[in-house]
Write an enzyme that holds these catalytic residues in place. Structure first.
Site, PDB file in Angstrom:
ATOM      1  N   HIS A  79       0.813  -1.222   0.000  1.00 14.62           N
ATOM      2  CA  HIS A  79       0.000   0.000   0.000  1.00 14.62           C
ATOM      3  C   HIS A  79       0.845   1.270   0.000  1.00 14.62           C
ATOM      4  O   HIS A  79       0.339   2.351  -0.282  1.00 14.62           O
ATOM      5  CB  HIS A  79      -0.910   0.008   1.233  1.00 14.62           C
ATOM      6  CG  HIS A  79      -1.645  -1.278   1.433  1.00 14.62           C
ATOM      7  ND1 HIS A  79      -1.212  -2.269   2.301  1.00 14.62           N
ATOM      8  CD2 HIS A  79      -2.762  -1.753   0.856  1.00 14.62           C
ATOM      9  CE1 HIS A  79      -2.039  -3.288   2.244  1.00 14.62           C
ATOM     10  NE2 HIS A  79      -2.986  -3.009   1.379  1.00 14.62           N
ATOM     11  N   CYS A 101       3.336  -1.208  -4.368  1.00 12.72           N
ATOM     12  CA  CYS A 101       2.949  -1.480  -5.746  1.00 12.72           C
ATOM     13  C   CYS A 101       3.491  -0.370  -6.652  1.00 12.72           C
ATOM     14  O   CYS A 101       3.349   0.813  -6.338  1.00 12.72           O
ATOM     15  CB  CYS A 101       1.422  -1.537  -5.852  1.00 12.72           C
ATOM     16  SG  CYS A 101       0.836  -1.652  -7.556  1.00 12.72           S
ATOM     17  N   GLU A 131      -2.953   3.207   2.035  1.00 11.28           N
ATOM     18  CA  GLU A 131      -2.477   3.816   0.785  1.00 11.28           C
ATOM     19  C   GLU A 131      -2.625   5.341   0.838  1.00 11.28           C
ATOM     20  O   GLU A 131      -1.746   6.084   0.401  1.00 11.28           O
ATOM     21  CB  GLU A 131      -3.222   3.258  -0.421  1.00 11.28           C
ATOM     22  CG  GLU A 131      -2.651   3.803  -1.734  1.00 11.28           C
ATOM     23  CD  GLU A 131      -3.439   3.403  -2.964  1.00 11.28           C
ATOM     24  OE1 GLU A 131      -3.440   4.202  -3.933  1.00 11.28           O
ATOM     25  OE2 GLU A 131      -4.039   2.310  -2.976  1.00 11.28           O
ATOM     26  N   CYS A 200      -5.868   1.885 -10.717  1.00  9.01           N
ATOM     27  CA  CYS A 200      -4.996   0.924 -11.396  1.00  9.01           C
ATOM     28  C   CYS A 200      -5.781   0.037 -12.360  1.00  9.01           C
ATOM     29  O   CYS A 200      -6.998  -0.135 -12.238  1.00  9.01           O
ATOM     30  CB  CYS A 200      -4.221   0.094 -10.369  1.00  9.01           C
ATOM     31  SG  CYS A 200      -5.087  -1.343  -9.746  1.00  9.01           S
ATOM     32  N   SER A 228     -10.187  -4.664   2.753  1.00  4.70           N
ATOM     33  CA  SER A 228      -9.683  -4.500   1.392  1.00  4.70           C
ATOM     34  C   SER A 228     -10.566  -3.505   0.645  1.00  4.70           C
ATOM     35  O   SER A 228     -11.733  -3.793   0.352  1.00  4.70           O
ATOM     36  CB  SER A 228      -9.681  -5.850   0.656  1.00  4.70           C
ATOM     37  OG  SER A 228      -9.533  -5.667  -0.734  1.00  4.70           O
ATOM     38  N   SER A 229     -10.011  -2.354   0.327  1.00  3.52           N
ATOM     39  CA  SER A 229     -10.779  -1.299  -0.346  1.00  3.52           C
ATOM     40  C   SER A 229     -11.312  -1.772  -1.692  1.00  3.52           C
ATOM     41  O   SER A 229     -12.494  -1.586  -2.011  1.00  3.52           O
ATOM     42  CB  SER A 229      -9.905  -0.050  -0.538  1.00  3.52           C
ATOM     43  OG  SER A 229     -10.569   0.922  -1.305  1.00  3.52           O
TER      44      SER A 229
END
Length: 316
Positions: A79, A101, A131, A200, A228-229
């Site tokens: 994140h 990422c 994130e 993404c 988890s978004s």
């Protein structure tokens, strides 16, 4: 007893993305290179099954660098982290590996570039998500304004409305972000956006597959973690796309079968941090209860691969 018929629609793409695959590989390669324990700041990805599996191999998950000894490697999660974290690790002469990422790193670079040009940043994201914390932490305090909703856009007070740029969290709903961006541009016509959408490719692809699948389904299950978004967004996208019942499940044992009573079709997908073994487990659970026909709903083919950091490719 005869099992009732069921059409099971399986979304493609689904599950692991290249960034998640790379992050997990980084932890495994670090354990191979330096042995256990290897410390990981925050869950490497948001999936309990994955985290527990890595913990069994010798990974130790912590929330702060202060919990890590100086003489063991530490890995930063997919994140991303604020700039202060690797700076602190370097000051302690720690071995650290950044598993952020590459698509999140791109947003970090973008934010820094705009700041270097004297622009104040607006970040579209979820307050408290790692994130968002990591991206906002790339710049000094006060240089990034967070907006979560269209309503937030009306209340922000930037330093100079003519000197603004925006970035977005990579795992948001594409449709919701479009509305927020439109509100930003309407209020601040001079605001500068990214050259290419920050959300993404994997988030977009998984949402597109759900949009194609949802109208066919009486119910839809998203395999993923509650923190988890991108998994939670898939549930929302499914509901908006016309599926009357969408449920987030971590594993087959979480399925609420009473809510599925009488259905003739179900859609299955998974967030970007959910491994295929958990999807197979859910499919098997339906196969045990229904005379099942599986149909694939494929909207894209993914062949993206990200390299692991050089430090892991070099001999110990």
């Amino acid at each position: 007893m005869t099992k009732p018929p069921l059409t099971l629609y399986l979304a493609a793409p689904r599950g692991f993305c290249a960034g998640v695959d790379r992050a997990i590989k980084i932890v495994e390669m670090a354990l191979d290179k330096w042995g256990a324990p290897v410390f990981v700041r925050h869950e490497i990805v948001h999936n309990k099954f994955v985290v527990d599996g890595l913990r069994d191999k010798g990974a130790v998950f912590v929330e702060s660098l202060d919990e890590c000894p100086d003489d063991r490697p530490v890995i930063f999660s997919a994140h991303g982290v604020p700039k202060a974290v690797p700076a602190k690790a370097a000051s302690r002469q720690m071995i650290y590996v950044d598993a952020t990422c590459p698509l999140v790193s791109k947003v970090h670079i973008e934010a820094q570039r705009h700041a270097d040009n004297g622009l104040q940043m607006v970040m579209i994201g979820h307050d408290g998500h790692p994130e968002t914390i990591g991206t906002m932490g790339q710049l000094p305090e006060g240089e990034v304004i967070l907006v979560e909703t269209v309503a937030d856009v009306a209340t922000i007070a930037p330093r100079d409305p003519e000197r603004l740029a925006f970035v977005t969290q990579t795992t948001l709903s594409v449709d919701d972000t479009v509305d927020i961006v439109a509100a930003l541009k309407a209020r601040f016509p001079a605001i500068i956006g990214p050259h290419k959408e920050d959300i993404c490719y994997a988030t977009t692809n998984r949402q597109d597959a759900v949009k194609a699948m949802a109208p066919k389904c009486d119910a839809m299950l998203v395999v993923g973690a509650p923190n988890s978004s991108n998994s939670r967004r898939l549930v929302e996208v499914g509901t908006k796309a016309g599926c009357a019942y969408s449920q987030l499940v971590q594993r087959a044992g979480d399925i609420d079968w009473r809510s599925l009573d009488g259905i003739a079709s179900v859609g299955i997908t998974a967030g970007a941090s959910a491994p295929e073994v958990l999807i197979d487990e859910v499919i098997a659970a339906f196969g045990a209860r229904y005379d099942m026909t599986v149909e694939y709903v494929e909207t894209a083919v993914e062949n993206v691969e990200f390299k692991v950091p050089r430090v892991l490719r070099e001999p110990a």
